[in-house]
Design an enzyme around this catalytic site. Structure first.
Site, PDB file in Angstrom:
ATOM      1  N   ALA A  86      14.147 -18.158  12.498  1.00 40.92           N
ATOM      2  CA  ALA A  86      12.688 -18.211  12.443  1.00 40.92           C
ATOM      3  C   ALA A  86      12.061 -16.942  13.010  1.00 40.92           C
ATOM      4  CB  ALA A  86      12.188 -19.428  13.215  1.00 40.92           C
ATOM      5  N   HIS A 136       0.843  -1.198   0.000  1.00 40.39           N
ATOM      6  CA  HIS A 136       0.000   0.000   0.000  1.00 40.39           C
ATOM      7  C   HIS A 136       0.877   1.246   0.000  1.00 40.39           C
ATOM      8  CE1 HIS A 136      -3.796  -2.098   0.601  1.00 40.39           C
ATOM      9  NE2 HIS A 136      -3.188  -2.844   1.508  1.00 40.39           N
TER      10      HIS A 136
END
Length: 222
Positions: free
Chosen positions: A197, A147
């Site tokens: 992770a 956006h």
């Protein structure tokens, strides 16, 4: 004492039989997912080729994949590509659907012997993944902001027309990316590096280094 030992041994035998029965039922319940995964490989290959994707030999795409290739976009995938999407094929990604999306004029290039589970690859300019790369479950790799930073354009939905910052992503050979990572626009990850992770990578990662965190930071050399 002997009677007590005999009772214990007998109970263990009964327990082993129950465990074997439970294993059989567990396998039967997993059968539909395994069957769907196996039978989805050929249809997925045909679908990818029909969508204009260049797909190398010995590639396996299992499960339902959200595939979008818009006008002028290029998606090239090398040999031995292993893509798992949903169906509990990967225990970490569970049933999350994977996505490969190339907007108009964008380019996605994936090398040989690459594995990924339920990722989202979304390109407005380009995403390049090298050879022998492992991408953990549910990672998001997107080369744009999705956006506009201008609130007026967001309010009017005009940001969907293209006023969005974008920069190419490059992931080098032999890179390992942990589960649940976000690789953002303009990032270059050097060969043989590891991303921990849950990391959010906003800056370049040099070769042969471990990075982790939000935002991802240098941990140590390999």
């Amino acid at each position: 004492m002997n009677e007590y030992l005999y009772l214990c041994i007998n109970q263990l035998r009964i327990l082993r039989k129950i465990m074997r029965i439970s294993d059989i039922f567990s396998s039967l319940f997993r059968m539909p997912d395994k069957t769907l995964a196996a039978f989805s490989i050929i249809p997925n290959r045909l679908r990818f080729i029909a969508e204009g994707v260049s797909l190398g030999p010995r590639s396996r795409i299992r499960g339902w994949v959200k595939l979008v290739r818009k006008r002028g976009a290029e998606i090239t995938i090398g040999e031995r590509f292993n893509f798992s999407s949903g169906l509990n094929i990967n225990r970490i990604s569970r049933r999350q659907t994977g996505c490969i999306c190339a907007e108009e004029g964008a380019r996605i290039v994936i090398g040989d012997n690459v594995g990924m589970s339920s990722p989202c690859l979304w390109a407005r300019s380009s995403i390049t993944v090298g050879n022998n790369v492992n991408i953990g479950a549910c990672c998001v790799i997107m080369d744009h902001d999705a956006h506009s930073l201008n609130h007026e354009l967001r309010r009017s939905r005009a940001d969907e027309l293209g006023d969005i910052a974008s920069a190419p992503i490059v992931i080098g050979d032999d890179v390992l990316i942990g589960t649940g990572c976000y690789i953002l626009k303009g990032v270059h990850i050097g060969p043989r590096s590891i991303v921990g992770a849950g990391s959010v990578v906003t800056h370049d990662v040099p070769p042969d280094e471990i990075w982790a965190g939000n935002p991802a930071r240098f941990i140590r050399r390999i």
